[in-house]
Scaffold this motif. Structure first.
Motif, short mmCIF file in Angstrom:
data_model
loop_
_atom_site.label_atom_id
_atom_site.label_comp_id
_atom_site.label_asym_id
_atom_site.label_seq_id
_atom_site.Cartn_x
_atom_site.Cartn_y
_atom_site.Cartn_z
N PRO A 170 -9.13 12.02 -7.28
CA PRO A 170 -9.11 10.55 -7.31
C PRO A 170 -7.91 9.97 -8.06
O PRO A 170 -7.34 8.96 -7.62
N TYR A 171 -7.48 10.59 -9.14
CA TYR A 171 -6.34 10.03 -9.89
C TYR A 171 -5.04 10.13 -9.09
O TYR A 171 -4.16 9.29 -9.24
N VAL A 172 -4.92 11.11 -8.22
CA VAL A 172 -3.74 11.21 -7.36
C VAL A 172 -3.78 10.09 -6.32
O VAL A 172 -2.80 9.36 -6.12
N GLN A 173 -4.93 9.91 -5.68
CA GLN A 173 -5.09 8.86 -4.68
C GLN A 173 -4.91 7.48 -5.31
O GLN A 173 -4.20 6.63 -4.76
N ASN A 174 -5.59 7.25 -6.44
CA ASN A 174 -5.52 5.93 -7.08
C ASN A 174 -4.11 5.60 -7.57
O ASN A 174 -3.68 4.45 -7.48
N THR A 175 -3.41 6.59 -8.09
CA THR A 175 -2.05 6.35 -8.56
C THR A 175 -1.14 6.01 -7.39
O THR A 175 -0.31 5.10 -7.47
N HIS A 176 -1.31 6.72 -6.29
CA HIS A 176 -0.52 6.42 -5.08
C HIS A 176 -0.80 4.99 -4.61
O HIS A 176 0.13 4.23 -4.31
N LEU A 177 -2.07 4.61 -4.58
CA LEU A 177 -2.43 3.25 -4.16
C LEU A 177 -1.87 2.22 -5.13
O LEU A 177 -1.34 1.18 -4.70
N LEU A 178 -1.97 2.48 -6.42
CA LEU A 178 -1.43 1.55 -7.41
C LEU A 178 0.05 1.31 -7.18
O LEU A 178 0.54 0.20 -7.27
N ARG A 179 0.77 2.35 -6.88
CA ARG A 179 2.23 2.26 -6.76
C ARG A 179 2.71 1.75 -5.40
O ARG A 179 3.82 1.23 -5.31
N GLY A 229 1.80 -5.12 -20.39
CA GLY A 229 2.96 -4.39 -20.86
C GLY A 229 3.12 -3.00 -20.25
O GLY A 229 3.95 -2.22 -20.71
N LEU A 230 2.37 -2.69 -19.21
CA LEU A 230 2.47 -1.39 -18.56
C LEU A 230 3.35 -1.51 -17.31
O LEU A 230 3.36 -2.54 -16.64
N ASP A 231 4.05 -0.44 -17.02
CA ASP A 231 4.87 -0.35 -15.82
C ASP A 231 4.03 0.34 -14.74
O ASP A 231 3.76 1.54 -14.85
N PRO A 232 3.59 -0.37 -13.70
CA PRO A 232 2.76 0.25 -12.67
C PRO A 232 3.42 1.47 -12.02
O PRO A 232 2.73 2.39 -11.60
N ALA A 233 4.75 1.48 -11.96
CA ALA A 233 5.45 2.61 -11.34
C ALA A 233 5.40 3.86 -12.21
O ALA A 233 5.72 4.94 -11.73
N ALA A 234 5.00 3.72 -13.46
CA ALA A 234 4.92 4.87 -14.37
C ALA A 234 3.50 5.08 -14.90
O ALA A 234 3.28 5.95 -15.74
N THR A 235 2.55 4.31 -14.40
CA THR A 235 1.16 4.39 -14.86
C THR A 235 0.36 5.29 -13.93
O THR A 235 0.52 5.22 -12.72
#
Length: 118
Positions: A5-14, A32-38
């Motif tokens: 799930p964290y791989v899928q969710n990170t891909h969707l976030l980005r 203050g978070l960078d979505p491209a690095a979160t």
């Protein structure tokens, strides 16, 4: 074999253009978070009007939050708000989903790349 799930969710976030993910990117930037690095460890419905989420920022800080919006109203995700934004960096091992967070830490791409001279 399905992705974690964290791989899928990170891909969707980005990358996702879906309203929920666009709004979440904006809300993370406000924190203050960078979505491209979160890394988005998880995000799932947890009640009628919100989703529970956990993420890891580029510095390795861990946060939990609720993304609140009326899922029954069209385009309501475009107006979602964060609630209960909590830095759980020092306590994530004793909170919900510690195995997923640990696995996301192992998986997450390096936050910075260093180019060494040839």
């Amino acid at each position: 074999m399905s992705q974690a799930p964290y791989v899928q969710n990170t891909h969707l976030l980005r990358t996702s253009t879906f309203g929920l993910w666009r709004r979440l990117r904006s809300l993370l930037e406000d924190q203050g978070l960078d979505p491209a690095a979160t890394v988005m460890v998880n995000l799932f419905p947890d009640g009628g009007d919100h989703e529970f989420g956990q993420c890891i920022d580029e510095d390795g800080r861990v946060y939990s939050f609720e993304l609140v919006y009326d899922r029954e109203t069209p385009k309501a995700a475009d107006r979602a708000v964060l609630r209960n934004w909590t830095d759980i960096t020092d306590t994530w091992q004793q909170r919900a989903f510690p195995d997923e967070i640990a696995s996301a830490f192992i998986w997450r791409p390096p936050s910075r790349k260093t180019a060494l001279p040839a």
